[in-house]
Design an enzyme around this catalytic site. Structure first.
Site, short mmCIF file in Angstrom:
data_model
loop_
_atom_site.label_atom_id
_atom_site.label_comp_id
_atom_site.label_asym_id
_atom_site.label_seq_id
_atom_site.Cartn_x
_atom_site.Cartn_y
_atom_site.Cartn_z
CB SER A 1 -1.04 0.57 1.04
OG SER A 1 -0.08 -0.15 2.55
CD GLU A 2 0.70 3.49 2.43
OE1 GLU A 2 -0.52 4.62 2.78
OE2 GLU A 2 0.80 2.43 3.17
CB THR A 3 7.21 1.90 -0.94
OG1 THR A 3 6.95 0.72 -1.44
CG2 THR A 3 8.81 2.16 -1.08
CG HIS B 1 2.70 0.15 7.16
ND1 HIS B 1 1.54 2.01 5.55
CD2 HIS B 1 2.19 0.39 6.05
CE1 HIS B 1 1.56 0.71 4.90
NE2 HIS B 1 2.46 -0.17 5.01
#
Length: 273
Positions: free
Chosen positions: A45-47, A74
Site C-alpha cells: 500500500s505504501e513504500t 506504517h
C-alpha cells in the site's frame, strides 16, 4: 540504494501480522517516476523512499502504487526500525511533505510523533456520498461519536459505527475511490468501533492505495487520538490500542499516546519480511 520489505504494527503471536511496507534507503538518485515504478512493483500500500540520510535525520517521500502521498504511518515505523538496525541514534527526524516527524527508534519498535492535526465535522454531502460507497446506513453510525473530517498527515474522514457493523462491512471499491477523488482525501477511510475506553477496532478501506483494505494505518490512528481529545471523548493523558487488519489476514496492533496537549504519538513494532 537498498530496497527492503517490512511489516509494521506487528503482534507477537502471529507471523502474518502487520502491514507490509517497502523501505528504500539511499534513494537520492531516483526520479519521481522511478519511485512510483518501484512502489508499483513491490505492490504494498505504501513504500517509503529515504534520502539525505545522516545521523538523526532523513528526508522521506511516500508512494502508493497509484501516486505520491504526503505521509504514511506504517512505512514510517518500518523505516525507523530499519534505520535503527543500521546504527541510527535513538531519534531520527523525518522530513516529510506533511511536516517534520520525530521518530524514536530501536531495532524492533518505533514511536512517531504525528504532525499537528485538525478535526472538523464531516460535511453532510460528503457523509452521504461516503455512506453510500461504504454500503452503510445512517442507523449504523454511533450517535455518541459523530463523523468527522481529520486533517493531519493525510486528510481523511472518520466514521464510528455501532456493534455488529464492522464484521459485515462490504464497501464498493470504485465508489469509495470516486468519493476520495471528489473530496481530495488522500488517506484511508477509517470505520471504527469503540469497544472500551482504551480499545478500538478499525477497518480502513484504501482503494487510493491500490488495495481493498489497509491492515494497519498509523496516520489514521493518530487522527483518532486527536479526535478523541478534541471532542472530550477520552480523559487525557491516555494510551489507547487500535486493532486492525484481521479481515485482511494481517491482524495488527497500534498503540496511540494522547497527551493533555501537544502532538499525538503512535507506537508499533516492525519486522523485516
Amino acid at each position: 540504494m537498498e530496497i527492503l520489505s517490512y511489516r509494521a504494527f506487528t503482534t507477537p503471536a502471529d507471523r502474518r501480522s502487520g502491514n507490509p511496507a517497502g523501505v528504500v534507503i539511499d534513494a537520492d538518485a531516483l526520479e519521481r517516476d522511478e519511485m512510483l515504478a518501484i512502489a508499483t512493483e513491490l505492490g504494498f500500500s505504501e513504500t517509503a523512499f529515504l534520502m539525505d540520510v545522516t545521523p538523526g535525520l532523513a528526508r522521506v517521500r511516500y508512494f502508493t502504487p497509484r501516486d505520491e502521498i504526503a505521509f504514511c504511518g506504517h512505512a514510517t515505523i518500518a523505516s525507523g526500525v530499519a534505520l535503527a538496525r543500521r546504527g541510527a541514534g535513538e531519534t531520527v527526524t523525518f522530513a516529510t511533505r506533511a511536516g517534520a516527524v520525530p521518530v524514536a527508534v530501536d531495532p524492533r519498535t518505533a514511536t512517531l510523533t504525528a504532525v499537528e492535526t485538525d478535526v472538523h465535522p464531516l460535511d453532510e454531502v460528503a457523509l452521504g456520498a461516503l455512506l453510500e460507497a461504504l454500503r452503510l446506513r445512517p442507523a449504523d453510525l454511533d450517535p455518541a461519536l459523530p463523523p468527522a473530517f481529520v486533517r493531519g498527515g493525510n486528510p481523511h474522514p472518520l466514521l464510528f459505527v455501532v456493534d455488529g457493523v464492522l464484521p459485515a462491512l462490504d464497501h464498493d471499491d470504485e465508489a469509495v475511490l470516486a468519493v476520495q477523488n471528489r473530496f481530495g482525501w488522500d488517506g484511508t477511510v477509517p470505520v471504527v468501533r469503540r469497544c472500551s475506553a482504551e480499545r478500538f477496532v478499525s477497518r480502513n478501506p484504501f482503494p487510493r492505495g491500490g488495495i481493498r483494505e489497509d491492515p494497519a494505518t498509523g496516520s489514521a490512528a493518530a487522527g483518532l487520538g486527536s479526535y478523541l481529545r478534541a471532542g472530550g471523548h477520552v480523559a487525557t493523558p491516555a494510551t489507547i490500542h487500535v486493532e486492525q487488519g484481521a479481515e485482511t489476514g494481517h491482524p495488527s496492533l497500534i498503540e496511540v499516546h494522547i497527551p493533555v496537549d501537544g502532538r499525538i504519538r503512535v507506537t508499533g513494532t516492525a519486522e523485516e519480511l
